[in-house]
Write an enzyme that holds these catalytic residues in place. Structure first.
Site, PDB file in Angstrom:
ATOM      1  N   SER A  29       0.836  -1.214   0.000  1.00  0.00           N
ATOM      2  CA  SER A  29       0.000   0.000   0.000  1.00  0.00           C
ATOM      3  C   SER A  29       0.867   1.259   0.000  1.00  0.00           C
ATOM      4  O   SER A  29       0.613   2.210  -0.746  1.00  0.00           O
ATOM      5  CB  SER A  29      -0.886   0.022   1.253  1.00  0.00           C
ATOM      6  OG  SER A  29      -1.800  -1.035   1.218  1.00  0.00           O
ATOM      7  N   ARG A 129     -13.355  -7.207 -11.495  1.00  0.00           N
ATOM      8  CA  ARG A 129     -13.631  -6.509 -10.229  1.00  0.00           C
ATOM      9  C   ARG A 129     -14.401  -5.207 -10.452  1.00  0.00           C
ATOM     10  O   ARG A 129     -14.242  -4.549 -11.472  1.00  0.00           O
ATOM     11  CB  ARG A 129     -12.304  -6.243  -9.490  1.00  0.00           C
ATOM     12  CG  ARG A 129     -11.616  -7.545  -9.115  1.00  0.00           C
ATOM     13  CD  ARG A 129     -10.302  -7.341  -8.420  1.00  0.00           C
ATOM     14  NE  ARG A 129     -10.455  -6.745  -7.106  1.00  0.00           N
ATOM     15  CZ  ARG A 129      -9.427  -6.388  -6.336  1.00  0.00           C
ATOM     16  NH1 ARG A 129      -8.184  -6.546  -6.770  1.00  0.00           N
ATOM     17  NH2 ARG A 129      -9.637  -5.868  -5.153  1.00  0.00           N
ATOM     18  N   SER A 174     -13.590   0.984   2.274  1.00  0.00           N
ATOM     19  CA  SER A 174     -12.509   0.738   1.317  1.00  0.00           C
ATOM     20  C   SER A 174     -11.504   1.882   1.304  1.00  0.00           C
ATOM     21  O   SER A 174     -11.844   3.023   0.990  1.00  0.00           O
ATOM     22  CB  SER A 174     -13.092   0.552  -0.084  1.00  0.00           C
ATOM     23  OG  SER A 174     -12.061   0.641  -1.035  1.00  0.00           O
ATOM     24  N   ASP A 327      -6.906  -8.071   4.439  1.00  0.00           N
ATOM     25  CA  ASP A 327      -6.091  -8.918   3.558  1.00  0.00           C
ATOM     26  C   ASP A 327      -5.596 -10.187   4.252  1.00  0.00           C
ATOM     27  O   ASP A 327      -4.979 -11.041   3.617  1.00  0.00           O
ATOM     28  CB  ASP A 327      -4.891  -8.125   3.030  1.00  0.00           C
ATOM     29  CG  ASP A 327      -5.324  -7.049   2.047  1.00  0.00           C
ATOM     30  OD1 ASP A 327      -6.401  -7.200   1.438  1.00  0.00           O
ATOM     31  OD2 ASP A 327      -4.601  -6.053   1.904  1.00  0.00           O
ATOM     32  N   ARG A 403      -2.747 -14.157  -2.353  1.00  0.00           N
ATOM     33  CA  ARG A 403      -2.930 -14.518  -0.934  1.00  0.00           C
ATOM     34  C   ARG A 403      -3.581 -15.888  -0.766  1.00  0.00           C
ATOM     35  O   ARG A 403      -3.360 -16.567   0.234  1.00  0.00           O
ATOM     36  CB  ARG A 403      -3.721 -13.442  -0.203  1.00  0.00           C
ATOM     37  CG  ARG A 403      -3.011 -12.086  -0.220  1.00  0.00           C
ATOM     38  CD  ARG A 403      -3.532 -11.135   0.824  1.00  0.00           C
ATOM     39  NE  ARG A 403      -3.306  -9.750   0.443  1.00  0.00           N
ATOM     40  CZ  ARG A 403      -2.157  -9.110   0.546  1.00  0.00           C
ATOM     41  NH1 ARG A 403      -1.098  -9.718   1.022  1.00  0.00           N
ATOM     42  NH2 ARG A 403      -2.040  -7.847   0.168  1.00  0.00           N
TER      43      ARG A 403
HETATM   44  C1  S3P Z   1      -5.562  -1.422  -0.135  1.00  0.00           C
HETATM   45  C2  S3P Z   1      -6.829  -1.457   0.349  1.00  0.00           C
HETATM   46  C3  S3P Z   1      -7.601  -2.693   0.557  1.00  0.00           C
HETATM   47  C4  S3P Z   1      -6.718  -3.920   0.472  1.00  0.00           C
HETATM   48  C5  S3P Z   1      -5.716  -3.858  -0.644  1.00  0.00           C
HETATM   49  C6  S3P Z   1      -4.820  -2.648  -0.471  1.00  0.00           C
HETATM   50  C7  S3P Z   1      -4.895  -0.125  -0.283  1.00  0.00           C
HETATM   51  O1  S3P Z   1      -8.592  -2.774  -0.440  1.00  0.00           O
HETATM   52  O2  S3P Z   1      -7.503  -5.078   0.344  1.00  0.00           O
HETATM   53  O3  S3P Z   1      -4.906  -5.017  -0.668  1.00  0.00           O
HETATM   54  O4  S3P Z   1      -3.660  -0.073  -0.447  1.00  0.00           O
HETATM   55  O5  S3P Z   1      -5.591   0.904  -0.226  1.00  0.00           O
HETATM   56  P1  S3P Z   1     -10.013  -2.027  -0.263  1.00  0.00           P
HETATM   57  O6  S3P Z   1      -9.750  -0.608  -0.146  1.00  0.00           O
HETATM   58  O7  S3P Z   1     -10.819  -2.351  -1.481  1.00  0.00           O
HETATM   59  O8  S3P Z   1     -10.579  -2.635   0.989  1.00  0.00           O
END
Ligand code: S3P
Length: 447
Positions: A29, A129, A174, A327, A403
């Site tokens: 991230s 998605r 999210s 995650d 994962r």
């Molecule tokens: C992430 C947010 C999450 C996570 C992804 C990384 C990010 O997704 O599952 O692996 O870096 O902002 P969502 O925002 O859709 O929950």
């Protein structure tokens, strides 16, 4: 099309204990955000410890396509010469984000308020998605999106010429939606406000402040309200990327379930918006210690020591904790199969729209290993079989999901019979050194 390498089957079998130290790569991230905000700053941003997984490499390539200079100066060391907020050029070709939902959604946000048009695509997982969760709020800024049914990729986004600031309450928990709105808000005049009912990872807010943007967050009855003052000049930054707690979860959980193991995982970021798994593991009775707790670059961090934990008990994870460990549910489901009693994961509907439908992928895979599971739209229950009790001896479908692949390979180290995954190649998207790292700890991984 970018994305994964050759399809490759892998098998994990019970061997000796896992022992030693595991050097986890940089946080995915934080890595995406470093490249994107570096591209929106004026001047040179230096990044150390960048995750060099395919997802992040695809974002680096995309930033070049929008006009930033992005250069690798050494292993994990990168230099970004940004074009400034509103300075994105129009890409001359389709932007391929491979497997990365974070990449495509954040980049769409970052370009939505600039007068450029771009077409986005990705691999079969990403093309399935939902993107409406991002294109709907971006339309409020004045951007226009045309995609396939359900707003799916390939999708063309026409950035707003005269963007308006937006107040948006995210209907889904999210960080990607939140970040897309905040990044779009950067080039809108005035104040953009994002409200989230439940707190999600806050790396974007933290990093925006680091780059010099004015961002305030306040917890109210309605949830977390984040306000960003638009059209700042972002100052370049020197960024040291913390190691990824979501990747660390694999060797940590593998050690907890594999007899005789003792593994040290140094320097893991423990931002509270990401650390839900580690608290859950302790509740389950895992022998997990946080050593040398400290703060680096504004992020809490510790060295994690995980030892084989034969008396772990199943628990319930409450819905309000889901975002902070979103995650980690696949590896928790694998671990829960090795605990005593049942583990119920509640409020996990978002798992259905990850790189795969992770509730379904874990449920079917665990069944193939002889584990009893139940699923609802919003929950997953795993009936634990106790340490060493999982039969194994099956093949799990990875469904283009890193994962899922790593979770079943970890489970195979503790199951009675070997566990195979039909395709381990997606692991390179987030944890390119997973296989050598696990082998160095003593894991018997073949393929
Ligand atoms: C992430 C947010 C999450 C996570 C992804 C990384 C990010 O997704 O599952 O692996 O870096 O902002 P969502 O925002 O859709 O929950």
């Amino acid at each position: 099309m970018s994305g994964h390498g050759e399809r490759r089957t892998m098998t994990a079998r019970k061997g000796g204990p896992l022992r030693g130290e595991a050097e986890i790569p940089g946080d995915k991230s934080v890595s995406h955000r470093s490249l994107i905000l570096g591209a929106l700053a004026v001047g040179e941003t230096r990044i150390e410890g960048l995750l060099e997984g395919q997802d992040v490499l695809d974002t680096a390539k995309a930033m070049r396509a929008f006009g930033a200079e992005v250069e690798r100066t050494g292993p994990g060391s990168w230099l970004v010469r940004g074009v400034g907020v509103g300075g994105f050029a129009e890409p001359s070709d389709v932007i391929d984000c491979g497997n990365s939902g974070t990449g495509v959604r954040l980049i769409m946000g970052a370009m939505a308020t600039s007068p450029v048009t771009a077409t986005f695509t990705g691999d079969a997982s990403l093309r399935s998605r939902p993107m409406g969760r991002v294109t709907e709020p971006l339309a409020l800024f004045g951007a226009r999106a045309v995609g396939r049914a359900g707003g799916r990729l390939p999708l063309t986004l026409v950035g707003a010429r005269d963007p308006l600031p937006v107040e948006y309450r995210s209907p889904v928990p999210s960080a990607q939606v939140k970040s897309a709105v905040l990044l779009a808000g950067l080039n809108a005049p005035g104040i953009t406000t994002l409200i989230e009912a439940e707190p999600t990872r806050d790396h974007t807010e933290r990093m925006l402040r680091g780059f010099g943007a004015e961002v305030e967050a306040e917890v109210t009855e309605a949830g977390r309200v984040i306000r960003l003052v638009g059209q700042p000049e972002l100052r370049p930054l020197s960024i040291s990327v913390p190691r990824d707690p979501s990747s660390a979860a694999f060797p940590v959980c593998a050690a907890l379930m594999t007899e005789g193991s003792d593994v040290l995982v140094p320097g893991i970021g423990l931002n509270p918006t990401r650390a839900g798994l580690y608290f859950t593991l302790r509740e389950m009775g895992a022998d997990l210690a946080f050593e040398n707790e400290r703060e680096e670059g504004g992020e809490p961090m510790a060295d994690l020591r995980a030892r084989f934990s034969p008396s772990m008990r199943g628990i319930e994870t409450p819905p309000e904790r889901a975002a902070s460990m979103i995650d980690e549910f696949p590896i928790l489901a694998a671990l829960a199969a090795c605990a005593e009693g049942k583990t119920v994961m509640r409020g996990v509907k978002e798992l259905r729209v990850k790189e795969s439908d992770r509730i379904n992928a874990m449920a079917r895979g665990l069944e193939a290993m002889g584990v009893r599971v139940e699923e609802t739209e919003d929950s997953l229950t795993v009936h634990g079989m106790g340490p060493g009790g999982v039969p194994g001896g099956g093949m799990a479908a990875a469904r283009l999901d890193h994962r899922i692949a790593m979770s079943f390979l970890c489970l195979g180290l503790a199951a009675k019979a070997p566990v195979s995954v039909d395709d381990a190649s997606p692991i390179d998207t987030s944890f390119p050194n997973f296989v050598p790292l696990m082998r160095a700890l003593g894991a018997a991984l073949e393929g």
